[in-house]
Design a protein around this motif. Structure first.
Motif, PDB file in Angstrom:
ATOM      1  N   SER A 167       3.637   0.525   2.861  1.00 35.09           N
ATOM      2  CA  SER A 167       3.414  -0.508   3.878  1.00 35.09           C
ATOM      3  C   SER A 167       3.127  -1.849   3.219  1.00 35.09           C
ATOM      4  CB  SER A 167       2.263  -0.109   4.803  1.00 35.09           C
ATOM      5  OG  SER A 167       1.088   0.129   4.056  1.00 35.09           O
ATOM      6  N   ASP A 168       3.416  -2.905   3.956  1.00 37.06           N
ATOM      7  CA  ASP A 168       3.164  -4.260   3.461  1.00 37.06           C
ATOM      8  C   ASP A 168       2.742  -5.134   4.639  1.00 37.06           C
ATOM      9  OD1 ASP A 168       5.516  -5.991   4.558  1.00 37.06           O
ATOM     10  OD2 ASP A 168       6.548  -4.253   3.702  1.00 37.06           O
ATOM     11  N   ASN A 169       2.132  -6.276   4.333  1.00 35.76           N
ATOM     12  CA  ASN A 169       1.780  -7.261   5.354  1.00 35.76           C
ATOM     13  C   ASN A 169       2.643  -8.508   5.188  1.00 35.76           C
ATOM     14  OD1 ASN A 169       0.516  -7.879   2.923  1.00 35.76           O
ATOM     15  ND2 ASN A 169      -1.306  -8.752   3.887  1.00 35.76           N
ATOM     16  N   LEU A 203       8.226   1.327  10.950  1.00 30.64           N
ATOM     17  CA  LEU A 203       7.477   0.581  11.952  1.00 30.64           C
ATOM     18  C   LEU A 203       7.356  -0.854  11.467  1.00 30.64           C
ATOM     19  CD1 LEU A 203       4.672   3.205  12.610  1.00 30.64           C
ATOM     20  CD2 LEU A 203       6.390   2.482  14.277  1.00 30.64           C
ATOM     21  N   SER A 204       7.768  -1.817  12.305  1.00 31.17           N
ATOM     22  CA  SER A 204       7.776  -3.193  11.827  1.00 31.17           C
ATOM     23  C   SER A 204       7.587  -4.175  12.974  1.00 31.17           C
ATOM     24  CB  SER A 204       9.094  -3.495  11.115  1.00 31.17           C
ATOM     25  OG  SER A 204       9.067  -4.788  10.537  1.00 31.17           O
ATOM     26  N   GLY A 206       4.468  -7.121   9.421  1.00 31.42           N
ATOM     27  CA  GLY A 206       4.894  -6.454   8.193  1.00 31.42           C
ATOM     28  C   GLY A 206       5.695  -5.212   8.512  1.00 31.42           C
ATOM     29  N   ALA A 207       5.728  -4.284   7.583  1.00 33.66           N
ATOM     30  CA  ALA A 207       6.521  -3.062   7.764  1.00 33.66           C
ATOM     31  C   ALA A 207       5.784  -1.869   7.173  1.00 33.66           C
ATOM     32  CB  ALA A 207       7.887  -3.205   7.101  1.00 33.66           C
ATOM     33  N   ARG A 208       5.996  -0.723   7.784  1.00 32.10           N
ATOM     34  CA  ARG A 208       5.459   0.542   7.275  1.00 32.10           C
ATOM     35  C   ARG A 208       6.594   1.550   7.281  1.00 32.10           C
ATOM     36  NH1 ARG A 208       1.247   1.676  10.741  1.00 32.10           N
ATOM     37  NH2 ARG A 208       2.134   3.489  11.796  1.00 32.10           N
ATOM     38  N   ILE A 209       6.964   2.034   6.085  1.00 23.13           N
ATOM     39  CA  ILE A 209       8.055   3.004   5.957  1.00 23.13           C
ATOM     40  C   ILE A 209       7.447   4.354   5.621  1.00 23.13           C
ATOM     41  CG2 ILE A 209      10.108   3.673   4.656  1.00 23.13           C
ATOM     42  CD1 ILE A 209       9.214   0.041   4.876  1.00 23.13           C
ATOM     43  N   MET A 210       7.676   5.315   6.497  1.00 23.17           N
ATOM     44  CA  MET A 210       7.132   6.665   6.289  1.00 23.17           C
ATOM     45  C   MET A 210       8.275   7.621   5.977  1.00 23.17           C
ATOM     46  SD  MET A 210       4.963   9.167   8.859  1.00 23.17           S
ATOM     47  CE  MET A 210       3.538   8.082   8.875  1.00 23.17           C
ATOM     48  N   LEU A 211       8.184   8.294   4.831  1.00 22.54           N
ATOM     49  CA  LEU A 211       9.195   9.252   4.399  1.00 22.54           C
ATOM     50  C   LEU A 211       8.672  10.673   4.617  1.00 22.54           C
ATOM     51  CD1 LEU A 211      10.012   6.590   2.984  1.00 22.54           C
ATOM     52  CD2 LEU A 211      10.688   7.950   0.998  1.00 22.54           C
ATOM     53  N   ARG A 234       0.838  -1.191   0.000  1.00 24.18           N
ATOM     54  CA  ARG A 234       0.000   0.000   0.000  1.00 24.18           C
ATOM     55  C   ARG A 234       0.879   1.249   0.000  1.00 24.18           C
ATOM     56  NH1 ARG A 234      -3.370   3.215   3.553  1.00 24.18           N
ATOM     57  NH2 ARG A 234      -5.484   3.434   2.682  1.00 24.18           N
ATOM     58  N   VAL A 235       0.599   2.160  -0.929  1.00 16.64           N
ATOM     59  CA  VAL A 235       1.305   3.438  -1.024  1.00 16.64           C
ATOM     60  C   VAL A 235       0.308   4.550  -0.718  1.00 16.64           C
ATOM     61  CG1 VAL A 235       2.649   4.989  -2.488  1.00 16.64           C
ATOM     62  CG2 VAL A 235       2.855   2.506  -2.787  1.00 16.64           C
TER      63      VAL A 235
END
Length: 627
Positions: free
Chosen positions: A82-84, A143-144, A174-179, A69-70
């Protein structure tokens, strides 16, 4: 039980600091690839969890539909990917983001300068993955939570040397990368730009990539495995972007192989040969890492050996229809189906390289400069494919500026020549000046110049090509008299040797004693006074030095000292035999000439002080007496 600190600040590995500085301040213009890299990482994380869930379905935690998800927030100036997928533990977050565990990293970074014209190419050649985020972001938050674990983690850094890590509650796996997008990069906060980047670079990803635009979620990629589509429906650009994803490279593929094998074994392969050499190509721990799928489910990219080590530059995927989905990575090592797939893929890759060598020799020459040293390992390791690899070999020689094939060499052999002559060493230019090949050059005989360490081993293993034996130009026993000179049909009449040459040789033998195996007149020398050669049954001199350097050999064989009977110095030394006091002086000359031959060979002098003393004495005798 030791508990992890609530919050901890840690420093980046030194190489990461340098790389981040370059990413933030470099001239690298293709910044949009940050999104491609984050999406590729998310796809890999989902692939890994899909495989792990085959044996442990509880890891899915009632969330079996993998997706990426973008999303974006103009007001907060953030982009989130983010991904699961499988997620990361605290230690994995630190290891995978805080360090670069890749051979050649330091050497790579040392080649870069802030104003280097090659910077973009080199950064692309190395691959930057997650770190590309800092080209557009002044802060990145991760966040992971690892699937199957309870604790989640929050990682934050501004890319300036350190990062913080702390527990984060209530995270899904999963992971969520916030830029946090830096000023001046507003284009990446526009949905049409994000959509365009994903379509350009990540359309091949076999998972849905969802763009969250307001209250609407839109899948913006095709979301089907590229290798399952017919070749006619795939563009060169799509192949290139899949290569970037699967091979994690930033160059363009030089060769693309895409086909489906049917019959007893059914599988699809999509393979690429890179156009640039990776920095870790010769890392001893580097192994072929083709991705293995079973019916579109990712299994592993390690330990499969889908191609042999000498094809480790090949990237891509293999998707089997026959392997069981629950096959373990340990079972892959000895699976007979994989052995057959490996044999078939090896033959196909070598066949395509042969076509390229024939149809596009200039392109193939570039490939050879990049990967020839690796491909030659197959001559030593793979007896089954040796006859296929030999015509692919390209080498430098004494008579041509470019590369020469073994077939070209044989076609140009001189009348009377019955062997393929080679010389091995570390430096191409020094090999061209080697005294051992002077006689070959005088007769127009081509000598192949071999400078890769593997050359010593495959030459001795292969022994011959098309019934023409390989012979080292640095070994004794080379008979040049039977080879016609380049400008004559019949061999030229040899000049008479000096009258007292035999006596000079006897004095040299007596003086040098057991230090050398023999002293004799040379047929190979035309310009130099002396040279060292190996006896027929002994190790080649360069191979012996390599083995000593790697402590595989304690002591070497004694060498033969050859004298050039036509050299003015040797002629004058021979003429002095019998003169008063000449015997002692000739003994000193014997040692000086032996050390001279050692220096030319690049060998360490066993007694440098003795050489210096003899040379000083010789120079003193040559000077006029003081007034």
């Amino acid at each position: 039980m030791n508990e992890a600190p609530v919050r901890e600040t840690l420093g980046f590995q030194a190489e990461v600091k340098q790389l981040l500085h370059l990413m933030i301040h470099s001239l690298y213009g293709n910044k949009e690839i940050f999104l491609r890299e984050l999406v590729s990482n998310a796809s890999d994380a989902c692939d890994k969890l899909r495989f792990d869930a085959i044996s442990d379905g509880a890891l899915l935690e009632n969330d079996p539909d993998f997706k990426i998800r973008v999303s974006y927030d103009r007001n907060a100036r953030t982009i989130t990917v983010s991904d699961n997928g499988v997620g990361m533990t605290r230690q994995e977050v630190i290891e995978q983001i805080g360090t670069i565990a890749r051979s050649g990293t330091r050497e790579f970074l040392e080649t870069l300068t802030s104003d280097s014209a090659r910077e973009a190419q080199l950064i692309g050649q190395f691959g930057v993955g997650f770190y590309s985020s800092f080209m557009v972001a002044d802060q990145v938050e991760v966040l992971s939570r690892k699937a199957g674990e309870k604790e989640g983690w929050r990682w934050v850094s501004d890319g300036k040397g350190s990062f913080t890590i702390e527990p984060a509650p209530n995270l899904s796996h999963g992971a969520r990368i916030m830029l946090h997008i830096r000023e001046g990069e507003d284009e990446y906060l526009e949905p049409h730009r994000l959509r365009q980047i994903v379509k350009t670079y990540s359309d091949h990803i076999a998972l849905p990539i969802v763009l969250a635009d307001g209250n609407k979620d839109e899948t913006i990629n095709t979301a089907s495995a590229l290798w399952t589509r017919p070749r006619a429906e795939i563009t060169a650009e799509q192949y290139k972007e899949f290569y970037h994803h699967a091979g994690r490279g930033f160059d363009e593929p030089w060769l693309t192989l895409h086909a489906r094998a049917e019959g007893v074994l059914e599988y699809t392969y999509l393979l690429f040969v890179p156009s640039q050499k990776p920095f870790d190509l010769f890392d001893p721990d580097r192994k072929p890492r083709l991705k293995l799928y079973v019916r579109r489910v990712f299994i592993t990219d390690e330990g499969t050996e889908l191609v042999p080590p000498y094809l480790r530059f090949v990237k891509g995927i293999v998707d089997s229809e026959d392997l069981p989905l629950n096959i373990s990575r340990e079972m892959l090592q000895s699976n007979p189906m994989l052995v057959r797939i490996r044999q078939q893929l090896t033959r196909r890759v070598l066949s395509e390289l042969g076509k390229k060598a024939s149809e596009a020799p200039e392109e193939y020459a570039t490939f050879w400069d990049n990967f020839g040293a690796v491909l030659k390992e197959g001559l030593y390791e793979d007896r089954e494919q040796r006859d296929t690899i030999l015509p692919l070999v390209r080498l430098r020689s004494t008579t041509r500026d470019g590369l020469v094939s073994l077939d070209d060499y044989i076609a140009a052999m001189r009348p009377g020549q019955d062997a393929i002559y080679t010389i091995t060493g570390d430096n191409l230019e020094l090999l061209k000046k080697s005294p051992q090949i002077e006689g070959f050059r005088a007769r127009g005989v081509e000598v192949l110049l071999l400078t890769d360490p593997i050359d010593e081993f495959w030459i001795s293993t292969v022994a011959a090509y098309k019934e023409k034996p390989f012979k080292s130009a640095t070994r004794g026993g080379v008979d040049l008299d039977k080879i016609a000179p380049a400008d004559e049909k019949e061999p030229a009449t040899k000049p008479e040797p000096p009258a007292k040459l035999a006596s000079l040789i006897a004095i040299f033998k007596l003086a040098l004693g057991e230090t050398v195996k023999d002293v004799r007149s040379s047929e190979r020398l035309t310009d130099s006074a002396v040279c060292l050669v190996a006896d027929e049954g002994d190790l080649d001199m360069h191979l012996e030095r390599l083995l000593k350097q790697h402590r595989q050999l304690d002591s070497g064989a004694k060498r033969i000292l050859e004298l050039n009977p036509q050299h003015p110095l040797i002629a004058r030394l021979a003429a002095s035999v019998g003169e008063s006091g000449a015997s002692e002086q000739l003994s000193e000359f014997a040692w000086l000439l032996l050390d001279q031959a050692r220096i030319v060979e690049g060998e360490q002098l066993p007694d440098p002080s003795a050489f210096a003393r003899r040379l000083a004495a010789l120079l003193e005798r040559g000077l006029p007496a003081a007034a």
